[in-house]
Every structure is written in structure tokens, then in C-alpha cells.
Enzyme design. Structure first.
Site: not given
Length: 476
Positions: A169, A222, A225, A227, A244, A278, A380
Site C-alpha cells: 500500500k 510511518g 502511533e 505503528g 520503522e 526519518c 520529531e
């Protein structure tokens, strides 16, 4: 553009579509099917039917397809990069690098497939022991919009080379390049059903990938939350996971560092892809003996970055990819300004001018003298904002660098061998750079510690992530 299921280009079962817009201009780039749970189930069925034949192929035969696809991707680099820039926003030279990076990954796994996998030993009293590696089956991948081609490569390269089939996706704001790359893989000989791409929202398409029991592994890149939700959805089926989940990478500049090289490292490490990486430099700690000069020179360099449409000549930084990201960046800068958390010495606002009004632009921003407890350091910030603090020495720098819920990457800039040895040992991160930042070759395992996730992508061990061991003991 349509989704790819069982080698066929299809509309979604619902018949609905969604638009993809250029973040620099607001113009329509293309459309994609708004897939749902039924589309994922159809893709899983196709992947299941294709699995036995694909797994039965020799690793070399599988890898040849990856190699042929990589060559075709390189041949079409110009068109693919233009599409990537149009839907994602990054400068065209960065898009060219990313498309080449996708090809690099496929070529790496082509070469790795020639190396025999598994183990063999004669164990006294037990007989001959072999450890075979077998593909898991159907795997799922959920990828973000910031580096769609590279991250797609990370996930499909190892999975397909190991003999698995996949349902992938892409992100809603950047699905078109992924679809085009999947098309090239099919043209290179990838059998129908081995790679299926379903476009649509995460709450339906992504969640079905995470929870459907027929999928044996999910690789997700991504937000933290999201994840966590993927892990919860995958738990009942005891799926393997690679997560990740972002980072807040520190960069430590020591007193003996090459200031010019470190400044260029900051500029690339923070403002590449508009800071939407990231492993971007998100916290900068500079030895107090050089801090004033460093910030002065860095400010001039940051102010010289040309912001604009990624297709325009000379542009050094494009727009953010989506409006939600732009609003978050503007909000955190405004909050720091209101709380008087440092001095904004560059940027801090959207650029002025007619050419910027339709796009999602924000100037590259540098905030000096930021207190250590500022939200600019603790969270972040996924955009072109960099907080800077002076530190008294390596002890303080390492303490601050490790004081984060994240542990994805970190860098130290010095020529002192003792400092290098200590920093690389003590920095709590999945990858540590010395006198560089951001680069991740496919040969190097990539992943994080703490809240940055679990599992690794890239490197030879990625094949382990996409296979399971079977031990065999033979006594004659």
C-alpha cells in the site's frame, strides 16, 4: 492510474477514485483508485495463488527479474523522477537520486541472491545438521509519502528475493511513482500476483493488510502511533513485524570538527526533501567554543537555500508534501516563538511572493539558543526546522543526544579517534555516522532502537526478516 492486482490494472471494487495534487502548485497530477478491504482481500488471494511457483524458482531466477527491472528503471529515470517530483514535491535532482537508489536496491539483492543461504555442520552424536531458510509466504508493506521509491525498494527487494509474494500500500499523497515502478517490474518478468499494489486510505487498506491472517509479515514505515496500531492489529495472527517509526536524530559537532564540512552536512542532513526524512538531522548540538561562529556561518548558508517548485532550475528545497504537515511545522515554530524558546535566526515563516501562494512552502528555519527542554528537541519535527544548542563538551552532548524516546540515527563530527570510539559506542541509535549524515546504502542494516521501531531493513540480514529457519538433523 489503476491499482495492480494479479498482474492486472484494476479500478477499486467501489469504483471510487482520489486525486493526487502537486504540492508546489496545487495542480492535479493524476488519480488513483480508492481501494478498500475487499480490494486487499482480492490482492491477498492473487498473492496466495502466485506464491508456490514464485517460491519454487531458484534464487538466481528470481534475482534476474530484479536485475532486469533495475536496468529499465535506470533507463526511464528522467520520466520517473519527474513524476516523483510532481506528486511528492522534492527537487528534481533529489528525485533522480531516489529513483537510482531504487535501482541500486534491486541490483544489491540480485547480487546477494547468488550467495547460498543456510548453514551446514556435522555434529558429533547428532549427525548432519542443516538449517534451511524458507520464504514466509504473503507479506504486506505499508509505505509513506516522503521517500516512496526508496522505501518501496527496501521492502520489496528482500521480500521478493527471498521468495515471498507481497501486497503493498503506497501513501495516498504519493502513490503514482510506486504504481509505475510496479508496472516496470511486471514488464521485466515478475509473474502476475507476486507484487500487488492497492491504493487507498490507511484506515481501510492499511488496516486490512495489518490484520488479515493470510499475511505472514508486515513491514511498516510511518508515524509512531500508526505503528502501534499496526502492531496491535497484527498481534492476533502472530505476524512478523518490521516497524520503522521515525526519529529525532542528533548531530554533535565537536570543537575540532571541520566547520565547513559540518555546515554542509547540516544543510543536506536537515533540509534534504524539505526536512521530511526519518533520519534527518533534527537536533544540533555544537561545542560552545565554536558555537557562535558555527551558527553565524550556518545562518548565512541556510538563508541562501532557494525554495520553490522542484522542477525549476536552481531550487534547493521544495514544498512540504501535504497541508497537515505544513500546519504542524508552522504550529511548532509559532509555539516556540510564543514561549521565547530560542532565537529564530533564519526562516520561521512561509516565503512571500505570488509563486508560493498555491504551494505548501515553508522557509528553511534555524532556531539558535534553544533550551534543552523545548518541544523542538523533545518531539520529531517533520519539516525544515532545526533547533541548535551549545554544549560544554562531549559528556553533555552524549547525554542530551540520548535523552529522547527515539533512537533511529545520530552523527558525530570530529577527527579525534578517541571521541569517535566513545560516541559510536555510547550513542543509542540504530545507525551512527561519523563526519556525515543521512546516507544509507542498501548493504547496511537500517532500523532503530527505543521508540523508533523494531526490526531491520537492508543488508543481507533483511533476507532473514523475510524467511524462517527450518533445522534438519540427519543421522545415517
Amino acid at each position: 492510474m489503476k491499482m495492480l492486482i494479479n498482474g492486472e490494472w484494476r479500478d477499486s471494487i467501489s469504483g471510487r477514485i482520489f486525486p493526487v495534487h502537486n504540492p508546489a502548485t496545487g495542480d492535479l497530477v493524476g488519480e488513483a483508485p480508492l481501494g478498500g478491504e475487499d480490494d486487499v482481500v482480492s490482492a491477498i488471494e492473487a498473492a496466495g495463488e502466485a506464491f508456490s511457483d514464485w517460491a519454487a524458482k531458484s534464487p538466481r531466477d528470481r534475482s534476474k527479474i530484479l536485475f532486469f527491472a533495475a536496468a529499465e528503471v535506470r533507463r526511464r529515470n528522467t520520466d520517473l523522477a519527474a513524476l516523483l517530483t510532481a506528486e511528492q514535491g522534492k527537487p528534481i535532482r533529489e528525485a533522480v537520486d531516489e529513483i537510482n537508489g531504487f535501482a541500486n536496491i534491486l541490483e544489491y539483492y540480485h547480487g546477494l541472491s547468488a550467495v547460498p543461504q543456510g548453514e551446514f555442520a556435522n555434529l558429533k552424536g547428532y549427525g548432519r545438521a542443516t538449517v534451511e531458510r524458507r520464504p514466509l509466504g504473503i507479506c504486506g508493506a505499508i509505505i509513506p509519502w516522503n521517500m516512496p521509491a526508496i522505501i518501496m525498494g527496501w521492502k520489496i527487494g528482500a521480500a521478493l528475493a527471498a521468495g515471498n509474494t507481497m501486497v503493498l500500500k503506497p501513501a495516498r499523497t504519493a502513490p503514482l511513482t510506486c504504481l509505475r515502478l510496479a508496472e516496470i517490474l511486471g514488464e521485466a518478468g515478475l509473474p502476475p500476483g507476486v507484487l500487488n499494489v492497492v491504493t487507498g486510505p490507511g484506515e481501510t487498506v492499511g488496516r486490512e493488510i495489518a490484520r488479515n491472517p493470510s499475511i505472514r509479515k508486515v513491514s511498516f514505515t510511518g508515524e509512531v502511533e500508526t505503528g502501534r496500531q499496526v502492531a496491535l492489529d497484527a498481534a492476533p495472527a502472530m505476524k512478523r513485524l518490521t516497524l520503522e517509526l521515525g526519529g529525532s536524530d542528533p548531530m554533535i559537532v565537536c570543537a575540532d570538527a571541520d566547520i565547513g564540512a559540518a555546515i554542509e552536512g547540516v544543510v543536506r542532513g536537515r533540509f534534504y526533501n524539505c526536512g521530511q526524512v526519518c533520519t534527518a538531522v533534527k537536533r544540533l548540538y555544537v561545542d560552545e567554543s565554536i558555537a557562535d561562529e558555527f551558527v553565524r556561518r550556518l545562518t548565512a548558508r541556510v538563508e541562501g537555500i532557494v525554495v520553490g517548485n522542484g522542477m525549476d532550475r536552481g531550487v534547493g528545497m521544495g514544498p512540504l508534501n501535504n497541508r497537515a504537515g505544513l500546519e504542524r511545522v508552522a504550529s511548532v515554530v509559532d509555539a516556540a516563538r510564543e514561549r521565547d524558546e530560542g532565537e529564530i535566526v533564519a526562516g520561521g515563516r512561509a516565503p512571500e511572493g505570488e509563486e508560493y501562494k498555491r504551494g505548501l512552502f515553508f522557509l528553511p528555519t534555524l532556531v539558535a539558543g534553544v533550551p534543552h527542554d523545548s518541544v523542538l528537541f523533545s518531539e520529531e519535527v517533520f519539516g525544515p526546522v532545526l533547533p541548535v544548542a551549545a554544549v560544554s563538551g562531549l559528556d553533555e552532548a552524549l547525554t542530551l543526544a540520548n535523552n529522547s524516546r527515539y533512537g533511529l540515527g545520530a552523527s558525530v563530527w570530529t577527527h579525534d579517534a578517541n571521541v569517535i570510539a566513545r560516541a559510536t559506542e555510547e550513542l543509542d541509535a540504530g545507525i551512527v555516522w561519523v563526519n556525515q549524515h543521512l546516507k544509507i546504502p542498501p548493504e547496511v542494516p537500517f532500523g532503530g532502537t527505543k521508540g523508533s521501531g523494531i526490526g531491520r531493513e537492508n543488508g543481507s540480514r533483511a533476507l532473514d526478516e523475510y524467511s524462517e529457519e527450518k533445522a534438519v538433523l540427519v543421522r545415517l
